[in-house]
Design a protein around this motif. Structure first.
Motif, PDB file in Angstrom:
ATOM      1  N   ASN A  19      -1.149  13.040   9.215  1.00 46.87           N
ATOM      2  CA  ASN A  19      -1.851  14.266   9.568  1.00 46.87           C
ATOM      3  C   ASN A  19      -3.123  13.900  10.307  1.00 46.87           C
ATOM      4  OD1 ASN A  19      -2.245  17.053   9.644  1.00 46.87           O
ATOM      5  ND2 ASN A  19      -3.515  17.026   7.802  1.00 46.87           N
ATOM      6  N   TRP A  20      -2.959  13.196  11.446  1.00 45.35           N
ATOM      7  CA  TRP A  20      -4.119  12.948  12.294  1.00 45.35           C
ATOM      8  C   TRP A  20      -4.708  14.281  12.733  1.00 45.35           C
ATOM      9  CZ3 TRP A  20      -4.627   8.137  11.292  1.00 45.35           C
ATOM     10  CH2 TRP A  20      -3.587   7.222  11.396  1.00 45.35           C
ATOM     11  N   THR A  21      -5.994  14.299  13.005  1.00 40.59           N
ATOM     12  CA  THR A  21      -6.630  15.549  13.418  1.00 40.59           C
ATOM     13  C   THR A  21      -5.980  16.107  14.676  1.00 40.59           C
ATOM     14  OG1 THR A  21      -8.710  14.827  12.421  1.00 40.59           O
ATOM     15  CG2 THR A  21      -8.849  16.600  14.025  1.00 40.59           C
ATOM     16  N   PRO A  40      -8.630  14.313   7.372  1.00 37.96           N
ATOM     17  CA  PRO A  40      -7.191  14.028   7.211  1.00 37.96           C
ATOM     18  C   PRO A  40      -6.968  12.517   7.256  1.00 37.96           C
ATOM     19  CG  PRO A  40      -7.647  15.557   9.036  1.00 37.96           C
ATOM     20  CD  PRO A  40      -8.946  14.895   8.653  1.00 37.96           C
ATOM     21  N   ASP A  41      -5.787  12.080   7.625  1.00 32.35           N
ATOM     22  CA  ASP A  41      -5.577  10.656   7.844  1.00 32.35           C
ATOM     23  C   ASP A  41      -6.509  10.217   8.975  1.00 32.35           C
ATOM     24  OD1 ASP A  41      -3.524  10.332   5.936  1.00 32.35           O
ATOM     25  OD2 ASP A  41      -2.107  11.257   7.311  1.00 32.35           O
ATOM     26  N   VAL A  42      -7.401   9.312   8.685  1.00 34.85           N
ATOM     27  CA  VAL A  42      -8.404   8.872   9.658  1.00 34.85           C
ATOM     28  C   VAL A  42      -8.090   7.436  10.045  1.00 34.85           C
ATOM     29  CG1 VAL A  42     -10.850   8.426  10.051  1.00 34.85           C
ATOM     30  CG2 VAL A  42     -10.141  10.444   8.747  1.00 34.85           C
ATOM     31  N   GLY A  43      -7.890   7.226  11.327  1.00 37.66           N
ATOM     32  CA  GLY A  43      -7.472   5.912  11.810  1.00 37.66           C
ATOM     33  C   GLY A  43      -8.620   4.994  12.143  1.00 37.66           C
ATOM     34  N   GLY A  44      -9.312   4.536  11.121  1.00 38.59           N
ATOM     35  CA  GLY A  44     -10.385   3.571  11.305  1.00 38.59           C
ATOM     36  C   GLY A  44     -11.714   4.229  11.585  1.00 38.59           C
ATOM     37  N   GLY A  45     -12.778   3.524  11.224  1.00 37.76           N
ATOM     38  CA  GLY A  45     -14.113   4.045  11.455  1.00 37.76           C
ATOM     39  C   GLY A  45     -15.112   2.950  11.777  1.00 37.76           C
ATOM     40  N   PHE A  46     -15.221   1.952  10.877  1.00 37.30           N
ATOM     41  CA  PHE A  46     -16.123   0.808  11.054  1.00 37.30           C
ATOM     42  C   PHE A  46     -17.575   1.240  11.223  1.00 37.30           C
ATOM     43  CE2 PHE A  46     -12.029  -0.120  13.253  1.00 37.30           C
ATOM     44  CZ  PHE A  46     -11.473  -0.878  12.228  1.00 37.30           C
ATOM     45  N   GLU A  72     -15.722  32.303   6.433  1.00 37.37           N
ATOM     46  CA  GLU A  72     -15.502  30.920   6.035  1.00 37.37           C
ATOM     47  C   GLU A  72     -14.944  30.112   7.208  1.00 37.37           C
ATOM     48  OE1 GLU A  72     -12.861  31.128   2.727  1.00 37.37           O
ATOM     49  OE2 GLU A  72     -14.385  31.890   1.353  1.00 37.37           O
ATOM     50  N   TYR A  73     -15.201  28.820   7.158  1.00 38.60           N
ATOM     51  CA  TYR A  73     -14.748  27.911   8.208  1.00 38.60           C
ATOM     52  C   TYR A  73     -14.191  26.655   7.568  1.00 38.60           C
ATOM     53  CZ  TYR A  73     -17.669  30.916  11.105  1.00 38.60           C
ATOM     54  OH  TYR A  73     -18.234  31.998  11.726  1.00 38.60           O
ATOM     55  N   THR A  74     -13.034  26.221   8.093  1.00 33.46           N
ATOM     56  CA  THR A  74     -12.486  24.929   7.707  1.00 33.46           C
ATOM     57  C   THR A  74     -12.648  23.973   8.877  1.00 33.46           C
ATOM     58  OG1 THR A  74     -10.867  25.911   6.210  1.00 33.46           O
ATOM     59  CG2 THR A  74     -10.449  23.673   6.954  1.00 33.46           C
ATOM     60  N   VAL A  75     -13.276  22.833   8.615  1.00 29.61           N
ATOM     61  CA  VAL A  75     -13.540  21.830   9.642  1.00 29.61           C
ATOM     62  C   VAL A  75     -12.719  20.590   9.320  1.00 29.61           C
ATOM     63  CG1 VAL A  75     -15.288  20.406  10.756  1.00 29.61           C
ATOM     64  CG2 VAL A  75     -15.887  22.706   9.937  1.00 29.61           C
ATOM     65  N   TYR A  76     -11.787  20.268  10.201  1.00 30.01           N
ATOM     66  CA  TYR A  76     -11.056  19.008  10.109  1.00 30.01           C
ATOM     67  C   TYR A  76     -11.745  18.023  11.035  1.00 30.01           C
ATOM     68  CZ  TYR A  76      -7.280  22.033   8.364  1.00 30.01           C
ATOM     69  OH  TYR A  76      -6.537  22.950   7.662  1.00 30.01           O
ATOM     70  N   SER A  77     -12.063  16.838  10.549  1.00 27.80           N
ATOM     71  CA  SER A  77     -12.759  15.874  11.387  1.00 27.80           C
ATOM     72  C   SER A  77     -12.337  14.455  11.033  1.00 27.80           C
ATOM     73  CB  SER A  77     -14.277  16.008  11.219  1.00 27.80           C
ATOM     74  OG  SER A  77     -14.956  15.070  12.041  1.00 27.80           O
ATOM     75  N   THR A  78     -12.293  13.608  12.058  1.00 30.76           N
ATOM     76  CA  THR A  78     -12.050  12.176  11.841  1.00 30.76           C
ATOM     77  C   THR A  78     -13.359  11.547  11.366  1.00 30.76           C
ATOM     78  OG1 THR A  78     -12.593  11.743  14.145  1.00 30.76           O
ATOM     79  CG2 THR A  78     -10.277  12.015  13.612  1.00 30.76           C
ATOM     80  N   ARG A  96       0.819  -1.201   0.000  1.00 32.03           N
ATOM     81  CA  ARG A  96       0.000   0.000   0.000  1.00 32.03           C
ATOM     82  C   ARG A  96       0.858   1.258   0.000  1.00 32.03           C
ATOM     83  NH1 ARG A  96      -4.895   0.015   4.017  1.00 32.03           N
ATOM     84  NH2 ARG A  96      -3.308   1.050   5.254  1.00 32.03           N
ATOM     85  N   LYS A  97       0.506   2.174  -0.878  1.00 30.87           N
ATOM     86  CA  LYS A  97       1.202   3.466  -0.932  1.00 30.87           C
ATOM     87  C   LYS A  97       1.092   4.218   0.390  1.00 30.87           C
ATOM     88  CE  LYS A  97       0.876   4.724  -5.855  1.00 30.87           C
ATOM     89  NZ  LYS A  97       0.397   5.763  -6.786  1.00 30.87           N
ATOM     90  N   GLU A  98      -0.040   4.055   1.075  1.00 36.86           N
ATOM     91  CA  GLU A  98      -0.308   4.835   2.275  1.00 36.86           C
ATOM     92  C   GLU A  98       0.594   4.466   3.443  1.00 36.86           C
ATOM     93  OE1 GLU A  98      -4.418   3.734   0.509  1.00 36.86           O
ATOM     94  OE2 GLU A  98      -2.362   2.979   0.476  1.00 36.86           O
ATOM     95  N   ASP A  99       1.092   3.211   3.455  1.00 35.71           N
ATOM     96  CA  ASP A  99       1.625   2.670   4.693  1.00 35.71           C
ATOM     97  C   ASP A  99       2.950   3.282   5.133  1.00 35.71           C
ATOM     98  OD1 ASP A  99      -0.566   1.114   4.912  1.00 35.71           O
ATOM     99  OD2 ASP A  99       0.374  -0.741   4.230  1.00 35.71           O
ATOM    100  N   ALA A 100       3.795   3.651   4.191  1.00 36.43           N
ATOM    101  CA  ALA A 100       5.091   4.219   4.586  1.00 36.43           C
ATOM    102  C   ALA A 100       4.884   5.452   5.461  1.00 36.43           C
ATOM    103  CB  ALA A 100       5.908   4.569   3.348  1.00 36.43           C
ATOM    104  N   ARG A 101       3.923   6.281   5.081  1.00 34.80           N
ATOM    105  CA  ARG A 101       3.654   7.482   5.859  1.00 34.80           C
ATOM    106  C   ARG A 101       2.998   7.138   7.199  1.00 34.80           C
ATOM    107  NH1 ARG A 101       0.064   9.251   2.982  1.00 34.80           N
ATOM    108  NH2 ARG A 101      -1.754   9.191   4.348  1.00 34.80           N
ATOM    109  N   LEU A 102       2.080   6.194   7.161  1.00 28.07           N
ATOM    110  CA  LEU A 102       1.330   5.874   8.373  1.00 28.07           C
ATOM    111  C   LEU A 102       2.200   5.228   9.438  1.00 28.07           C
ATOM    112  CD1 LEU A 102      -1.936   4.462   6.732  1.00 28.07           C
ATOM    113  CD2 LEU A 102      -1.675   6.668   7.860  1.00 28.07           C
TER     114      LEU A 102
END
Length: 838
Positions: free
Chosen positions: A28-30, A248-254, A215-221, A16-22
């Motif tokens: 960029n966790w919230t 951003p990078d979201v660590g799971g949701g289910f 304006e508002y920017t909302v970062y959310s998991t 996975r391309k994502e994994d090296a960063r993770l």
């Protein structure tokens, strides 16, 4: 640019391309987000399950060090609407207001009553204890059946009832008529316990206001940045075009982050009020109270059949715990399973009724599988019961009733059209890998010896509906949104590719798979593709990620957009090669003239020609970019066979999964490694429901399993090695032939494990063990079987049936004195006390 041949990507196991960063923490966790002037928000929650709020005084909190502001529900009520419910499943559904902060009444332990804003997170949390709240207690409402009684205390006094809705579905013949002609009927009650999601990353939100422009920017998991943006605009009145939502990078949701939560609304409201950036981070124990729960239903199931084992009809009466409020899709979650109770089986009659019930507990909503694990559990458990009554092998009973491969496409009694499948092939492959016949032989030998550790074999053959869509079906179900998905392909001048997707990943590997899809169609290197997602400004269209829809809908949209790029490039290539479009072949990322392979142009070269625009055909705009908004014609229907062998210690109740085999059919596989990972993760969650996890409340409505010390989340050490394999019947209704995989393991594994546990204990007279099948519950069930309590089903919540608890070979073993091996189980020990687990 490159001119080299590119290896076929679809079906290739790519890291996975994502994994090296993770895995190196370059994420960029919230919670990582820091901005100038950031304030921290903490939420005070009700310690009571049900009470009137008679007084909230936040002024003492303002005297604490570092505190900037504090608000009660009344302070923030103006300008805030009710939290949204997007699924009014019936016209007369009871839909109470759901304020982000309680004003007059709290309805579950954890209901927010005040917020404190401070210069750091710890000062805000410490100041919560200074907020003075007075409560007038009201009776808690916890039992689903008691809640429906006329004299039950109301969860919402103004509504006059705890019945949220009743939703019926009837198809085929009358079930009553089928019951009359049936030679055998069975009734069982199954409990789906409440489950608490445990994503790796807790929920979090950061809101940054830009006062000059409003304006508002909302970062959310969140799993749903696009839906969240719309709903935040609706609740707060801030114009949608002034809101930017970033996941951003979201660590799971289910499913737990498929939601519009009060904390997201409160953070936005406070940021607007103070004109300062605001952050809220959920603690793990806070999340157990405040993140929505899953499951929580009681299933009364009746099946009618012939003595040859043919299923004639199925009747399901469902009580579904809504909790205290209706969250985004709470009412519809049980109905996602309504169409799946018949599963892979043919029958003449089907009757389903779901009653939603308000209680004073944390609201429920989507959790991995969302309604379909509940349906699969019920039908697969009762199919095993049918096999016992008939004295047949459980696999044989399923064979006599499932849809055969030559019958596809097949419209089920519930009205779904399954496009493709081969249950026979998946089952035969699984049986071979499992060594089914040898395990059955060993089981018989151990039963005959009266072993203290018994062997049980569990079977689960399943299908599910994935790719939540099409929009017209969702309309008919009264769902408040569509099921389409958007994707676009941007060919950059240097030949690199940007894929913009409306899906929003939180661990599924979208970046890798979407890169493979685009690279395969365009013939460019995998490394040359970048995937853009999760930001409503850079990816403005989308319906987000849930319901195993990402690949079947979002990935298919990427595929179709890439095909459009190739077709747009074809016209330009024909012009540059001085050939007709019909004379061009496209392979390995290059157009060539038939019969003249030396005359060729790569699609990356064409991207640069478009950039210069020096030699384009007349009337052709200088772009080969393309986009697709796809609304599928049908769901997709993965299926599979899962087999579990479990050893049960009849002295201690301990269960050990000895082997687990699953053969899934998810259609065309894009990345086998990711598919295997998804299956493994799903199995972990399904087995956890069977054996470990349960949200437990006391009689006052307090959550007593509110930490990881009390709520048992399994580790790798608690799970067996899995043997996984696949068959492949491509989906018919999308061009790639793909089906969903994210929920398959969870849906199929729970009944496989419980069937194995019950199968091990049937010779002892046990017919059911209520989930989770803890050692104590197993021990209780064995003891109850010895004494005849609850017909050998102690702890099942009142399981009942017509006819004997056992019949066929297992029943004969029970009646031939096998229980006599356990005369001392639960009897007086050396000290005169009851033996067995406490």
């Amino acid at each position: 640019m490159t001119d080299q041949a590119v290896e076929h990507e679809i079906g290739r196991s790519r890291l996975r391309k994502e994994d090296a960063r993770l895995i190196t923490g370059q994420t960029n966790w919230t919670d990582n987000i820091q901005v100038a002037g950031l304030l921290h928000l903490a939420v005070l929650r009700s310690p009571m399950a049900h009470a009137r709020v008679t007084r909230v005084d936040v002024s003492p909190a303002l005297e604490r060090p570092g505190v900037v502001a504090a608000f009660s529900g009344a302070d923030l009520a103006e300008g805030l609407g009710s939290l949204p419910c997007a699924w009014p499943v019936t016209e007369d559904m009871v839909l109470p207001d759901h304020p982000p902060l309680a004003v007059d009444e709290v309805r579950y332990a954890g209901d927010p009553v005040a917020v404190v804003v401070a210069r750091d997170r710890y000062a805000a949390a410490d100041a919560l204890e200074a907020v003075d709240v007075e409560y007038d207690p009201l009776p808690p409402v916890l039992d689903l059946e008691a809640a429906l009684a006329d004299d039950a205390p109301p969860v919402h006094a103004g509504k006059g009832t705890n019945r949220c809705y009743t939703w019926p579905l009837a198809a085929g013949e009358s079930f009553d008529a089928v019951r009359e002609r049936a030679e055998l009927t069975l009734k069982r009650r199954y409990h789906q316990q409440r489950l608490i999601p445990n994503a790796m990353e807790p929920r979090a939100v950061v809101v940054t206001p830009l006062a000059a422009s409003g304006e508002y920017t909302v970062y959310s998991t969140t799993q749903i940045p696009h839906i969240l943006r719309i709903m935040l605009a609706t609740v707060t009145g801030i114009p949608e075009h002034k809101l930017r939502v970033i996941a951003p990078d979201v660590g799971g949701g289910f499913g737990s982050k498929l939601q519009v939560y009060g904390e997201e609304v409160l953070a936005l409201a406070v940021a607007r009020r103070l004109g300062r950036p605001v952050k809220w981070i959920e603690s793990r124990s806070e999340g157990y109270l405040a993140t929505h729960h899953g499951r929580g239903v009681i299933q009364d199931v009746e099946i009618a059949a012939t003595r040859e084992g043919r299923v004639l009809g199925l009747k399901v009466d469902l009580l579904a715990d809504m909790g205290a409020y209706l969250m985004l899709v709470t009412p519809g979650i049980p109905l996602l399973g309504a169409f799946m109770y018949p599963a892979i089986y043919k029958m003449d009659a089907y009757q389903f009724t779901c009653t939603g019930v308000f209680t004073t507990r944390t609201p429920t909503d989507a959790y991995r599988g969302a309604g379909r694990p509940e349906a699969t559990y019920a039908i697969e458990r009762i199919m095993d019961e049918l096999a016992v009554e008939l004295g047949l092998d459980p696999v044989e009973v399923r064979r006599r009733n499932w849809i055969r491969h030559e019958e596809f496409p097949y419209t089920t009694i519930a009205g779904l059209t399954y496009d493709s499948g081969d249950y026979e092939a998946a089952t035969e492959k699984a049986l071979g890998l499992f060594g089914y016949d040898a395990l059955r032989a060993e089981q018989r030998e151990r039963n005959e010896r009266g072993d203290l550790v018994r062997l049980g074999i569990g079977v689960s053959t399943f299908t599910e509906m994935c790719g939540l869509a099409p929009s017209r079906v969702l309309r008919d179900l009264r769902y408040g949104a569509g099921g389409w998905e958007a994707a676009s392909i941007r060919m950059l001048p240097t030949g690199k590719v940007e894929v913009v997707t409306g899906t929003s990943p939180h661990g599924q590997g979208h970046v890798t798979c979407w890169s493979q899809i685009a690279a395969d169609v365009l013939g460019v290197p995998f490394e040359d593709v970048e995937v853009v997602h999760g930001d409503t400004r850079t990816a403005p269209q989308g319906m987000d990620t849930y319901g195993s829809r990402s690949l079947a809908v979002g990935g298919e949209a990427v595929h179709r957009a890439a095909v459009k790029v190739v077709e747009k490039a074809r016209r330009i290539a024909a012009h540059l090669l001085e050939a007709s479009e019909q004379d061009l072949e496209f392979s390995g990322g290059a157009f060539s003239v038939k019969g003249s392979p030396e005359a060729r142009k790569t699609i990356q070269e064409i991207a640069f020609e478009v950039f210069t625009s020096h030699d384009l055909p007349d009337g052709v705009e200088p772009s080969i970019n393309a986009e697709t908004v796809l609304d599928p014609e049908n769901f997709s229907f993965p299926h599979g066979t899962h087999l579990c062998a479990a050893e049960v210690d009849t002295e201690t109740g301990r269960i050990r999964i000895r082997s687990y085999v699953c053969v899934d059919d998810v259609g065309t596989v894009v990345n086998p490694m990711i598919v295997e990972g998804q299956v493994h993760g799903g199995l972990a969650q399904g087995i956890a429901q069977a054996l470990f996890e349960e949200a437990v409340y006391d009689e006052q409505g307090n959550l007593v399993s509110g930490t990881m010390a009390d709520y048992l989340v399994p580790s790798a050490a608690d799970l067996p090695d899995f043997v996984t394999d696949r068959t492949e019947t491509p989906a018919v209704d999308n061009s790639m032939g793909v089906k969903g995989v994210g929920e398959a393991g969870t849906i199929a594994s729970t009944p496989a494990v419980v069937n194995a546990v019950v199968d091990a204990l049937r010779p002892l007279g046990v017919r059911d063990v209520r989930m989770p099948c803890s050692p104590h519950r197993v021990w209780q069930a064995i003891r109850a079987a010895r004494t005849g309590a609850a017909d050998g089903a102690l702890g099942t919540g009142g399981a009942g049936g017509t006819g004997p608890a056992q019949s066929g070979q297992s029943g004969q073993a029970a009646r031939s004195g096998d229980i006599g091996q356990y005369d001392d189980l639960g009897g007086p020990g050396p000290s005169g006390k009851e033996a067995g687990p406490a």
